[in-house]
Design a protein around this motif. Sequence first.
Motif, PDB file in Angstrom:
ATOM      1  N   MET B   1      -6.356 -12.586   0.067  1.00  0.00           N
ATOM      2  CA  MET B   1      -6.311 -11.311   0.805  1.00  0.00           C
ATOM      3  C   MET B   1      -6.394 -10.141  -0.169  1.00  0.00           C
ATOM      4  O   MET B   1      -5.726 -10.125  -1.186  1.00  0.00           O
ATOM      5  CB  MET B   1      -4.999 -11.249   1.600  1.00  0.00           C
ATOM      6  CG  MET B   1      -4.943 -10.097   2.563  1.00  0.00           C
ATOM      7  SD  MET B   1      -3.270  -9.859   3.206  1.00  0.00           S
ATOM      8  CE  MET B   1      -2.760  -8.434   2.281  1.00  0.00           C
ATOM      9  N   LYS B   2      -7.219  -9.169   0.162  1.00  0.00           N
ATOM     10  CA  LYS B   2      -7.342  -8.009  -0.710  1.00  0.00           C
ATOM     11  C   LYS B   2      -6.276  -6.985  -0.339  1.00  0.00           C
ATOM     12  O   LYS B   2      -6.060  -6.687   0.829  1.00  0.00           O
ATOM     13  CB  LYS B   2      -8.748  -7.413  -0.549  1.00  0.00           C
ATOM     14  CG  LYS B   2      -9.093  -6.324  -1.514  1.00  0.00           C
ATOM     15  CD  LYS B   2     -10.223  -6.762  -2.467  1.00  0.00           C
ATOM     16  CE  LYS B   2     -10.673  -5.571  -3.341  1.00  0.00           C
ATOM     17  NZ  LYS B   2      -9.724  -5.283  -4.396  1.00  0.00           N
ATOM     18  N   HIS B   3      -5.581  -6.479  -1.351  1.00  0.00           N
ATOM     19  CA  HIS B   3      -4.507  -5.535  -1.083  1.00  0.00           C
ATOM     20  C   HIS B   3      -5.039  -4.100  -1.062  1.00  0.00           C
ATOM     21  O   HIS B   3      -6.025  -3.784  -1.719  1.00  0.00           O
ATOM     22  CB  HIS B   3      -3.426  -5.660  -2.146  1.00  0.00           C
ATOM     23  CG  HIS B   3      -2.686  -6.959  -2.073  1.00  0.00           C
ATOM     24  ND1 HIS B   3      -3.147  -8.104  -2.660  1.00  0.00           N
ATOM     25  CD2 HIS B   3      -1.517  -7.281  -1.483  1.00  0.00           C
ATOM     26  CE1 HIS B   3      -2.297  -9.085  -2.433  1.00  0.00           C
ATOM     27  NE2 HIS B   3      -1.299  -8.623  -1.716  1.00  0.00           N
ATOM     28  N   ASN B   4      -4.356  -3.257  -0.321  1.00  0.00           N
ATOM     29  CA  ASN B   4      -4.753  -1.860  -0.212  1.00  0.00           C
ATOM     30  C   ASN B   4      -4.217  -1.067  -1.402  1.00  0.00           C
ATOM     31  O   ASN B   4      -3.021  -1.050  -1.665  1.00  0.00           O
ATOM     32  CB  ASN B   4      -4.199  -1.272   1.089  1.00  0.00           C
ATOM     33  CG  ASN B   4      -4.693   0.130   1.335  1.00  0.00           C
ATOM     34  OD1 ASN B   4      -4.927   0.896   0.391  1.00  0.00           O
ATOM     35  ND2 ASN B   4      -4.870   0.477   2.589  1.00  0.00           N
ATOM     36  N   ILE B   5      -5.136  -0.404  -2.108  1.00  0.00           N
ATOM     37  CA  ILE B   5      -4.787   0.302  -3.332  1.00  0.00           C
ATOM     38  C   ILE B   5      -3.821   1.463  -3.056  1.00  0.00           C
ATOM     39  O   ILE B   5      -2.929   1.737  -3.848  1.00  0.00           O
ATOM     40  CB  ILE B   5      -6.073   0.789  -4.039  1.00  0.00           C
ATOM     41  CG1 ILE B   5      -5.823   0.938  -5.542  1.00  0.00           C
ATOM     42  CG2 ILE B   5      -6.597   2.065  -3.484  1.00  0.00           C
ATOM     43  CD1 ILE B   5      -6.460  -0.162  -6.322  1.00  0.00           C
ATOM     44  N   LEU B   7      -1.618   1.619  -0.674  1.00  0.00           N
ATOM     45  CA  LEU B   7      -0.293   1.074  -0.390  1.00  0.00           C
ATOM     46  C   LEU B   7       0.417   0.731  -1.698  1.00  0.00           C
ATOM     47  O   LEU B   7       1.615   0.979  -1.851  1.00  0.00           O
ATOM     48  CB  LEU B   7      -0.439  -0.169   0.498  1.00  0.00           C
ATOM     49  CG  LEU B   7       0.781  -0.560   1.335  1.00  0.00           C
ATOM     50  CD1 LEU B   7       1.327   0.624   2.105  1.00  0.00           C
ATOM     51  CD2 LEU B   7       0.413  -1.679   2.301  1.00  0.00           C
ATOM     52  N   TYR B   8      -0.339   0.189  -2.642  1.00  0.00           N
ATOM     53  CA  TYR B   8       0.209  -0.062  -3.983  1.00  0.00           C
ATOM     54  C   TYR B   8       0.775   1.244  -4.567  1.00  0.00           C
ATOM     55  O   TYR B   8       1.894   1.286  -5.068  1.00  0.00           O
ATOM     56  CB  TYR B   8      -0.900  -0.545  -4.928  1.00  0.00           C
ATOM     57  CG  TYR B   8      -1.175  -2.031  -4.961  1.00  0.00           C
ATOM     58  CD1 TYR B   8      -0.140  -2.966  -5.006  1.00  0.00           C
ATOM     59  CD2 TYR B   8      -2.477  -2.496  -5.021  1.00  0.00           C
ATOM     60  CE1 TYR B   8      -0.418  -4.324  -5.089  1.00  0.00           C
ATOM     61  CE2 TYR B   8      -2.768  -3.848  -5.098  1.00  0.00           C
ATOM     62  CZ  TYR B   8      -1.727  -4.760  -5.125  1.00  0.00           C
ATOM     63  OH  TYR B   8      -2.009  -6.085  -5.220  1.00  0.00           O
TER      64      TYR B   8
END
Lengths: 233, 101
Positions: B1-5, B7-8
Motif C-alpha cells: 500500500m502506498k502511503h500518503n506523503i 499524512l506523513y
Amino acid sequence: MRTGIPVSLGYLAVSFTLGITAKQAGLTALQAACTSLLVNASAGEYAAFSLIAAQASYLEIAIMELVANARYLLMSCALSQKLDVGVGLGHRMVMGFTVTDELFGLSILEPDKLNPMFYFGMMACVMPGWAGGTFLGVLMGSVLPASVVSALSVGLYGMFLAVIVPQSRKSRTILIVVLLSMAASLGFDLLPCMAQISSGTKTIILTVAIAAGAAILAPVAPSPDWEEGLDEA
Amino acid sequence: MKHNIYLYILIITVVTYLIRVLPLTLIRREIHNRFIRSFLYYVPYVTLAVMTFPAMLYATDSLWSGLGALLVGVAVAWFSGNLFLVASSACAVVFVLELFL
C-alpha cells in the motif's frame, strides 16, 4: 535577531543536505520545504525522510519521531525553567514550535530569564533559512553532479558527530555510551537474524535500551549543571 | 500500500510539536526523578550515534570515502567541535577521495 543570523546561515547549509535526502525519499521541493517549516528538526526530519523512503507504517514513523526528537522534551523542560512564571500560555505555545538544538544552546547562554521576544527574534531568523535550504536542496540535488551530491550526503552525519564527539571528549561515560551504541548498531546490521528490522525500529530499540542501561549504571548528578552538558546537544 | 506523503508530514509535525510544547506549557517546576533525568540526558547521544554509524559508511558512493569522512569528521569534532567545520570537512573528504576512487 543578531544572534540568529549566523545560525540561520549554518541552517541553510545543513538543510540543503536534508533536502537531498528528502528528494531521495520522493518528496517534491514544496513538500520538503513545508516539512522543514513545520517540523524544524534535523535528525527528526532526516529519520522521517528515511522512513518515508522505506514506506514505513504511520505508527512506525510516529514512534521514530518521538524517539528522534525526545531530546527536545528535555530541552523544553530546561527552557521551562528559564522562563518567567508570568510568561503566558500563548507565548509558550509559539516558542514550542521551534525548540531546536541551536536555539536551545543560545537561550541557555542568556544570563537572565529568557525573554520570549528574544526567542521570537531568533525564530524569525532561522526558520526561513531552514525551510529555504531544504527547498534548494531538493531542487539543486538533481542539478548538481553526482560527486557533489555524494559528498554533501555526509554533511548531516558530520553534524551529528559535531554533537556527540565533543561531549564524548568531556565525559568518559558519554564516550562509552557512544561507542557502545555504534557497536550495537553495527551488530544489528551484520547479524542475519536482525537484518529484518528496519533502521527506524533499530534506532528506537537501541536508544531505549542503552539510554536506560546508562541511566541505571551511571545516573547523572542531581545538580543543576546537567544543563551544561546539553548546551551543544 | 502506498502511503500518503501529506499524512506523513502531518504526523511528524504533530508529534514533534507535542514533544516540544507540552513540557514548556505544563512543567513549571524542575524534574527531580533521577532515572528520568539520566535517561533523557543519554537519549540524544545514543540516538545520534546509532544513526551515524554504520549508516555514514553507506551514504556515499564508495565505502572508503564514507570511512574517510567518518574518521576526519571525528577528528575535527574532537579538536574543534565547530558544527559547520565538522560537516563541511566531512563533505570535502568525500569529494576529494572520490576523485581518485
